[in-house]
Scaffold this active site. Structure first.
Site, PDB file in Angstrom:
ATOM      1  CB  VAL A  73      -3.747  -9.976   7.928  1.00  0.00           C
ATOM      2  CG1 VAL A  73      -2.414  -9.578   7.327  1.00  0.00           C
ATOM      3  CG2 VAL A  73      -4.796  -8.887   7.735  1.00  0.00           C
ATOM      4  CE1 TYR A  89     -10.005   2.476   7.261  1.00  0.00           C
ATOM      5  CE2 TYR A  89     -10.687   4.721   7.765  1.00  0.00           C
ATOM      6  CZ  TYR A  89      -9.690   3.792   7.535  1.00  0.00           C
ATOM      7  OH  TYR A  89      -8.370   4.180   7.587  1.00  0.00           O
ATOM      8  N   GLY A 121      -2.163 -12.333  18.168  1.00  0.00           N
ATOM      9  CA  GLY A 121      -1.755 -13.689  18.524  1.00  0.00           C
ATOM     10  C   GLY A 121      -0.332 -13.987  18.093  1.00  0.00           C
ATOM     11  CB  THR A 145      -0.771  10.466   5.417  1.00  0.00           C
ATOM     12  OG1 THR A 145      -0.854  10.626   6.841  1.00  0.00           O
ATOM     13  CG2 THR A 145       0.686  10.365   5.018  1.00  0.00           C
ATOM     14  CE  LYS A 176      -7.819   1.334  10.069  1.00  0.00           C
ATOM     15  NZ  LYS A 176      -6.521   0.624  10.007  1.00  0.00           N
ATOM     16  CE1 TYR A 190      -3.940 -11.673  22.064  1.00  0.00           C
ATOM     17  CE2 TYR A 190      -6.115 -10.669  21.831  1.00  0.00           C
ATOM     18  CZ  TYR A 190      -5.272 -11.772  21.703  1.00  0.00           C
ATOM     19  OH  TYR A 190      -5.768 -12.950  21.220  1.00  0.00           O
ATOM     20  CG  ASP A 229      -0.655  -5.773   0.354  1.00  0.00           C
ATOM     21  OD1 ASP A 229      -1.751  -6.053  -0.168  1.00  0.00           O
ATOM     22  OD2 ASP A 229      -0.359  -4.631   0.738  1.00  0.00           O
ATOM     23  N   GLY A 238       0.809  -1.199   0.000  1.00  0.00           N
ATOM     24  CA  GLY A 238       0.000   0.000   0.000  1.00  0.00           C
ATOM     25  C   GLY A 238       0.851   1.261   0.000  1.00  0.00           C
ATOM     26  NE  ARG A 275      -6.686   7.464   0.155  1.00  0.00           N
ATOM     27  CZ  ARG A 275      -5.749   6.673   0.689  1.00  0.00           C
ATOM     28  NH1 ARG A 275      -5.489   6.737   1.988  1.00  0.00           N
ATOM     29  NH2 ARG A 275      -5.081   5.837  -0.071  1.00  0.00           N
TER      30      ARG A 275
END
Length: 328
Positions: A58, A146, A103, A176, A150, A160, A32, A11, A187
């Protein structure tokens, strides 16, 4: 040599982080699944002996045999054009993906930094936004997939940290920009620059009075790097506090690109925040960090990148194939 795993490595921001950590002498494992990443962002690293790559989602079980000292979790759609098309996958990468990486961090005794976002503040009732503000988020609105992904990501990370003693860090990233952004990802900066380069009118959603604060990618990476090696486990805003209205920003783009387009207005999307400005007092105190690159300087570099893209990139529209992810 310390080893760091960076998810979302192909990304925009993930690829710049790969560059930075290789420069700092780390062995970088990039991960990725190319849902929104671009292989071109990391092709310059493929032959580097301090870089290896794993194509993997992931949200599925992660198994890595070698020792890992640090993990940066930057895998997630970050543009509305993406997360509105793959809402379930967006929620899963923030929940299941983060769970998997926590984990892994526990098993490897690694320090984990997660990429959160200013979107956890929603359409803020506090301005500028400080880390102790809990936000104003519509949990069932289209952007909620989204924003809530988050927010959950932050919650499970802190759980955790408290319950298992995992070393964790949380960066709340404000807008950013810089080279390697996708030109047509929806964006504001790539949208404006793409329209300017194609000779199209610049589209403002709403009346243009809404504000944003834009941070150049090099400054963002520096802040993330410093946060990773700090001793602070709670969220930290990393962004540029120099605020500008979208209307004024469009005029800056027209001047920068030396074009003659006019500005047109369309309806504001649901739950689009009216103000976005980070309070970076904590980052200044804790990390001795603040942005160095002016918007004028950063935008010139970003425009040069977009201007030199292949012509097919400039005129193609985003038609990514999300079909294999939509039903999962």
């Amino acid at each position: 040599m310390n080893t760091i795993l960076i998810t979302g490595a192909a990304g925009f921001l993930g690829s710049h982080l790969c560059d930075r950590f290789i420069k700092e002498g780390f062995h970088v494992i990039g991960m990725d699944n190319y849902i929104t990443g671009d292989q071109r962002n990391i092709e310059h690293l493929i032959e580097n002996t301090n870089f290896s790559f794993i194509e993997h989602d992931v949200t599925k079980h992660i198994s890595i045999d070698q020792k890992i000292h640090y993990i940066l979790h930057f895998a997630s759609p970050a543009s509305p054009i993406d997360y509105l098309k793959i809402p379930i996958q967006t929620l899963k990468v923030g929940s299941l993906g983060t769970h998997n990486l926590l984990g892994l961090a526990k098993a490897k005794k690694a320090r984990l930094l997660i990429a959160s976002t200013s979107e956890v503040y929603g359409d803020p009732l506090v301005h500028p936004q400080t880390e102790d503000y809990y936000g104003n988020v519509n949990t069932i609105g289209p952007r909620g997939v989204y924003d809530e992904a988050k927010r959950f990501q932050e919650s499970i990370t802190m759980a955790y940290h408290r319950f298992h003693g995992i070393e964790t860090r949380i960066v709340r990233i404000f807008n950013t920009y810089g080279p390697r952004m996708r030109l047509n990802d929806g964006r504001v900066i790539p949208a404006f620059m793409g329209q300017a380069l194609r000779g199209e009118d610049l589209t403002i959603f709403g009346d243009g009075s809404q504000t944003r604060s834009f941070c150049y990618v090099d400054d963002q990476v520096e802040g993330i790097y410093k946060l990773l090696f700090s001793d602070y486990a709670y969220p930290v805003n990393i962004g540029n506090p120099h605020e500008i209205s979208i209307r004024d920003f469009a005029e800056e783009i027209i001047k920068l690109t030396n074009t003659t387009q006019k500005v047109i207005y369309k309806d504001l999307p649901v739950d689009d925040p009216m103000q976005r400005q980070p309070d970076i007092s904590l980052a200044r105190k804790l990390l001795n960090w603040e942005p160095k690159v002016t918007r004028e300087e950063g935008m010139k570099k970003t425009f040069e990148f977009f201007k030199n893209l292949p012509e097919e990139d400039l005129f193609k529209r985003e038609h990514r194939d999300f079909s294999k992810h939509i039903k999962t």
